[in-house]
Design an enzyme around this catalytic site. Structure first.
Site, PDB file in Angstrom:
ATOM      1  N   MET A  82       0.900  -1.043  -0.075  1.00  0.00           N
ATOM      2  CA  MET A  82      -0.033   0.037  -0.015  1.00  0.00           C
ATOM      3  C   MET A  82       0.836   1.197  -0.171  1.00  0.00           C
ATOM      4  O   MET A  82       0.694   2.363   0.386  1.00  0.00           O
ATOM      5  CB  MET A  82      -0.837   0.005   1.278  1.00  0.00           C
ATOM      6  CG  MET A  82      -2.070  -1.281   1.148  1.00  0.00           C
ATOM      7  SD  MET A  82      -3.402  -0.993   2.112  1.00  0.00           S
ATOM      8  CE  MET A  82      -3.038  -0.673   3.597  1.00  0.00           C
ATOM      9  N   HIS A 130       9.027   1.043   3.244  1.00  0.00           N
ATOM     10  CA  HIS A 130      10.079   1.222   4.266  1.00  0.00           C
ATOM     11  C   HIS A 130      11.174  -0.037   4.056  1.00  0.00           C
ATOM     12  O   HIS A 130      10.854  -0.620   3.135  1.00  0.00           O
ATOM     13  CB  HIS A 130       9.587   1.406   5.677  1.00  0.00           C
ATOM     14  CG  HIS A 130       8.653   0.264   6.165  1.00  0.00           C
ATOM     15  ND1 HIS A 130       8.807  -1.341   6.093  1.00  0.00           N
ATOM     16  CD2 HIS A 130       7.294   0.217   6.355  1.00  0.00           C
ATOM     17  CE1 HIS A 130       7.643  -2.184   6.281  1.00  0.00           C
ATOM     18  NE2 HIS A 130       6.906  -1.092   6.651  1.00  0.00           N
ATOM     19  N   HIS A 138       9.580  -3.460   3.489  1.00  0.00           N
ATOM     20  CA  HIS A 138       9.306  -3.415   1.969  1.00  0.00           C
ATOM     21  C   HIS A 138      10.317  -3.745   1.205  1.00  0.00           C
ATOM     22  O   HIS A 138      10.267  -4.821   0.177  1.00  0.00           O
ATOM     23  CB  HIS A 138       8.444  -2.161   1.393  1.00  0.00           C
ATOM     24  CG  HIS A 138       6.916  -2.042   2.228  1.00  0.00           C
ATOM     25  ND1 HIS A 138       6.932  -0.725   2.887  1.00  0.00           N
ATOM     26  CD2 HIS A 138       5.858  -2.693   2.093  1.00  0.00           C
ATOM     27  CE1 HIS A 138       5.810  -0.937   3.278  1.00  0.00           C
ATOM     28  NE2 HIS A 138       5.015  -1.947   3.046  1.00  0.00           N
ATOM     29  N   GLY A 166       5.225 -10.235   3.787  1.00  0.00           N
ATOM     30  CA  GLY A 166       6.284 -10.444   5.184  1.00  0.00           C
ATOM     31  C   GLY A 166       5.494 -10.984   6.037  1.00  0.00           C
ATOM     32  O   GLY A 166       4.044 -11.018   6.246  1.00  0.00           O
ATOM     33  N   LYS A 205       5.265 -10.212   9.202  1.00  0.00           N
ATOM     34  CA  LYS A 205       4.594  -9.175  10.164  1.00  0.00           C
ATOM     35  C   LYS A 205       3.129  -9.330  10.289  1.00  0.00           C
ATOM     36  O   LYS A 205       2.627  -9.469  11.495  1.00  0.00           O
ATOM     37  CB  LYS A 205       5.014  -7.793   9.973  1.00  0.00           C
ATOM     38  CG  LYS A 205       4.426  -6.796  11.262  1.00  0.00           C
ATOM     39  CD  LYS A 205       4.869  -5.335  11.123  1.00  0.00           C
ATOM     40  CE  LYS A 205       4.084  -4.679  10.168  1.00  0.00           C
ATOM     41  NZ  LYS A 205       2.685  -4.243  10.512  1.00  0.00           N
ATOM     42  N   SER A 215       4.669   0.772   8.088  1.00  0.00           N
ATOM     43  CA  SER A 215       4.152   2.328   7.556  1.00  0.00           C
ATOM     44  C   SER A 215       3.582   2.910   8.505  1.00  0.00           C
ATOM     45  O   SER A 215       3.633   4.264   8.637  1.00  0.00           O
ATOM     46  CB  SER A 215       3.178   1.960   6.307  1.00  0.00           C
ATOM     47  OG  SER A 215       3.783   1.511   5.336  1.00  0.00           O
ATOM     48  N   ARG A 216       2.623   2.342   9.403  1.00  0.00           N
ATOM     49  CA  ARG A 216       1.983   3.223  10.634  1.00  0.00           C
ATOM     50  C   ARG A 216       3.094   3.869  11.575  1.00  0.00           C
ATOM     51  O   ARG A 216       2.399   4.611  12.515  1.00  0.00           O
ATOM     52  CB  ARG A 216       0.761   2.559  11.084  1.00  0.00           C
ATOM     53  CG  ARG A 216      -0.261   2.296  10.193  1.00  0.00           C
ATOM     54  CD  ARG A 216      -1.288   1.601  10.684  1.00  0.00           C
ATOM     55  NE  ARG A 216      -2.638   1.480   9.964  1.00  0.00           N
ATOM     56  CZ  ARG A 216      -2.946   0.579   9.049  1.00  0.00           C
ATOM     57  NH1 ARG A 216      -2.312  -0.493   9.138  1.00  0.00           N
ATOM     58  NH2 ARG A 216      -4.129   0.634   8.300  1.00  0.00           N
TER      59      ARG A 216
HETATM   60  O1  PAF Z   1       0.019  -5.777   3.493  1.00  0.00           O
HETATM   61  C1  PAF Z   1      -0.266  -4.939   2.797  1.00  0.00           C
HETATM   62  O2  PAF Z   1       0.201  -3.879   2.447  1.00  0.00           O
HETATM   63  C2  PAF Z   1      -1.929  -5.038   2.178  1.00  0.00           C
HETATM   64  O3  PAF Z   1      -2.749  -5.899   2.947  1.00  0.00           O
HETATM   65  C3  PAF Z   1      -1.762  -5.723   0.815  1.00  0.00           C
HETATM   66  C4  PAF Z   1      -1.275  -7.290   0.803  1.00  0.00           C
HETATM   67  C5  PAF Z   1      -0.830  -4.924  -0.233  1.00  0.00           C
HETATM   68  C6  PAF Z   1      -3.310  -5.656   0.220  1.00  0.00           C
HETATM   69  O4  PAF Z   1      -3.635  -4.296  -0.057  1.00  0.00           O
END
Ligand code: PAF
Length: 286
Positions: free
Chosen positions: A32, A36, A39, A154, A156, A193-194
């Site tokens: 999304m 970071h 990812h 991931g 997490k 990200s949060r």
């Molecule tokens: O883990 C995420 O960032 C989201 O849930 C995903 C897998 C991209 C689906 O929107």
């Protein structure tokens, strides 16, 4: 070659088709955005596995529950391009909401992929009702659009990972799901990200989430198997600023909730600091 950003489904299909015609393999990292190091580790893995790495960046409205942070979820596409490219991505697929859900007025207009109730009536699925329907639906769409050989997720989001693997098996989707390690800051805080929402003081408090999981792991290793005692230990280790949403123990292989600790187990936590909801988990061998 600088990273290619594609916004349209027809265009990404054509780009991928051209690579396929050249005999190239494709990996996908669904995200999304607000990328970071966690990812980036997924993208690096995806880049190792296949010739062409696609990173999708799409803040998926249908996986947010009413009152959650969909509107203020960080959208940082320019920085994401740099991060994705530096980790080895070739293409960013960043569709608009209308491109993914044309003319959607409401959730019930859509065909939805729904995981089994008993696997979502626990952990995040229980507190975020409908969340995993939204996740599985968008991930299915991304798989259909990109048709990757590999997709990296991931650990997490451990419940998400389990449900996606099950969905792929149940629906015979021809993609190999690759699980990638959870990445932590030196402090132990799981990357998310949060974390961007946290003030310095909140960030210090947030570190106690991973500390409480480590305390549980040490206690289990020293022979404590009583779930109530482990819950008390968790609460004792959490900073006073933190509200515990759940601490759950599930069988690693079935994701069923367990009352007796035995075998490979996932111990998962969700907690809030003010409005910020964070999750983390640890594997226990009991
Ligand atoms: O883990 C995420 O960032 C989201 O849930 C995903 C897998 C991209 C689906 O929107």
């Amino acid at each position: 070659m600088s990273i290619l950003v594609v916004n349209k489904i027809d265009e990404i299909r054509n780009v991928i088709k051209n690579y396929r015609n050249q005999g190239k393999s494709v990996s996908l990292v669904p995200t999304m955005g607000c990328l970071h190091e966690g990812h980036k580790s997924l993208i690096k893995k995806a880049h190792e596995l296949a010739d062409i790495t696609v990173v999708s960046v799409f803040v998926n409205p249908i996986q947010f529950c009413p009152g959650e942070d969909y509107d203020k979820y960080p959208r940082t596409l320019d920085a994401d391009k740099i991060a994705a490219e530096s980790a080895g991505a070739d293409i960013i697929f960043a569709p608009s909401v209308n491109e993914m859900y044309p003319n959607m007025q409401k959730f019930s207009d859509l065909t939805i992929v729904t995981p089994p109730f008993e696997l979502t009536d626990i952990m995040c699925g229980k507190s975020r009702v409908g969340h995993f329907d939204g996740v599985e639906t968008v991930v299915t769409k991304l798989f259909n659009i990109v048709q990757p050989d590999y997709a990296c997720f991931g650990k997490k989001d451990i419940q998400q990972l389990f449900l996606i693997k099950k969905m792929v098996a149940d629906l015979n989707i021809p993609v190999q799901i690759v699980d990638c390690p959870l990445v932590r800051e030196d402090s132990g805080l799981a990357l998310s990200s949060r974390n961007k929402y946290l003030s310095e003081a909140d960030r210090i408090a947030a570190v106690s989430i991973s500390k409480s999981l480590s305390a549980i792991k040490s206690a289990c290793e020293s022979g404590i198997k009583d779930i109530k005692k482990l819950l008390d230990l968790c609460i004792a280790n959490l900073d006073k600023k933190i509200d515990l949403e759940y601490l759950e123990f599930v069988d690693k292989n079935t994701f069923k909730k367990i009352d007796v600790l035995n075998g490979p187990i996932i111990c998962a936590i969700a907690a809030r600091i003010g409005a910020v909801r964070l999750i983390d988990n640890i594997e226990l061998e009991v």
